[in-house]
Design a protein around this motif. Structure first.
Motif, PDB file in Angstrom:
ATOM      1  N   PHE A 116       0.854  -1.183   0.000  1.00 15.80           N
ATOM      2  CA  PHE A 116       0.000   0.000   0.000  1.00 15.80           C
ATOM      3  C   PHE A 116       0.894   1.239   0.000  1.00 15.80           C
ATOM      4  N   PRO A 117       0.798   2.062  -1.052  1.00 15.23           N
ATOM      5  CA  PRO A 117       1.675   3.228  -1.163  1.00 15.23           C
ATOM      6  C   PRO A 117       1.154   4.441  -0.388  1.00 15.23           C
ATOM      7  N   LEU A 118       2.080   5.242   0.080  1.00 16.70           N
ATOM      8  CA  LEU A 118       1.761   6.534   0.697  1.00 16.70           C
ATOM      9  C   LEU A 118       2.773   7.536   0.169  1.00 16.70           C
ATOM     10  N   THR A 119       2.289   8.641  -0.395  1.00 13.92           N
ATOM     11  CA  THR A 119       3.198   9.702  -0.824  1.00 13.92           C
ATOM     12  C   THR A 119       2.893  10.962  -0.032  1.00 13.92           C
ATOM     13  N   ILE A 120       3.945  11.669   0.295  1.00 11.41           N
ATOM     14  CA  ILE A 120       3.816  12.949   0.997  1.00 11.41           C
ATOM     15  C   ILE A 120       4.667  13.959   0.240  1.00 11.41           C
ATOM     16  N   ASP A 121       4.006  14.994  -0.275  1.00  9.88           N
ATOM     17  CA  ASP A 121       4.702  16.077  -0.970  1.00  9.88           C
ATOM     18  C   ASP A 121       5.084  17.136   0.049  1.00  9.88           C
ATOM     19  N   ILE A 122       6.336  17.593  -0.019  1.00 12.04           N
ATOM     20  CA  ILE A 122       6.852  18.551   0.956  1.00 12.04           C
ATOM     21  C   ILE A 122       7.372  19.798   0.251  1.00 12.04           C
ATOM     22  N   SER A 123       6.841  20.950   0.677  1.00  6.67           N
ATOM     23  CA  SER A 123       7.347  22.215   0.139  1.00  6.67           C
ATOM     24  C   SER A 123       7.621  23.236   1.245  1.00  6.67           C
ATOM     25  N   CYS A 124       7.221  22.911   2.500  1.00  7.95           N
ATOM     26  CA  CYS A 124       7.497  23.827   3.616  1.00  7.95           C
ATOM     27  C   CYS A 124       7.759  23.036   4.900  1.00  7.95           C
TER      28      CYS A 124
END
Length: 142
Positions: A116-124
Motif C-alpha cells: 500500500f503506497p503513501l506519498t507525501i509532498d513537501i514544500s514547507c
C-alpha cells in the motif's frame, strides 16, 4: 499544469548545489533540514542517490541498514516522499498522530501488488511533522 519530475539527466548527479538550483532556496532549505535530521544519530538513516533507467530519473533511497524506509524524488517546487506498507500495518497506521487528510488519502490508495503506497509532498517546514512521524512508524515495523 502538472508538476514535472526533475533530475532526469543521468549525467547530472544530485549534489547540494544541483538540488538547490532545481528546488530554489526555500524548498531546498526544507530538504536540507529534513536530510540533516534523518541522517543524524536520532534517526540513523542513510541516503543513496541513484539514477533509475526504468523511471528515467534520480531517486534517493533512504534506508536503515538494509531496510528501505522511503524513496525521495525531486519535483518542480517540492520533493516527494514515497512509502510502502503491507496490509498488516494498516490498522496501526490509522492510529498515528498525523493529519486526518493524510490518513484518508492513504486509506483511499489502491494497493500495488501486496503493498500500500503513501506519498507525501513537501514544500514547507510545517509538513515535516507528519513526515517524521511516518518515518518513525516505518522504522519501528518488523
Amino acid at each position: 499544469m502538472e508538476p514535472k519530475m526533475q533530475l532526469r539527466d543521468p549525467e547530472i548527479i544530485p549534489t547540494e548545489r544541483v538540488l538547490n538550483d532545481v528546488l530554489g532556496n526555500s524548498v531546498y532549505s526544507v530538504l536540507a533540514s529534513f536530510l540533516g535530521r534523518i541522517t543524524s544519530p536520532e534517526y540513523g538513516l542513510n541516503i543513496e542517490w541513484r539514477y533509475y533507467n526504468d523511471g528515467k530519473a534520480w531517486l534517493g533511497k533512504i534506508t536503515q541498514k538494509k531496510k528501505t524506509i522511503l524513496w525521495l524524488s525531486i519535483w518542480e517546487g517540492f520533493f516527494k516522499t514515497s512509502f510502502y506498507f503491507t496490509e498488516k500495518h494498516l490498522k496501526s497506521f490509522a492510529e498515528l498522530d498525523i493529519s486526518k487528510t493524510k490518513k484518508e488519502e492513504f486509506a483511499a490508495m489502491k494497493p500495488i501488488g501486496k503493498l500500500f503506497p503513501l506519498t507525501i509532498d513537501i514544500s514547507c517546514k510545517e509538513q515535516l511533522t507528519d513526515l517524521l512521524t511516518v518515518i518513525g512508524f516505518k522504522k519501528s515495523l518488523q
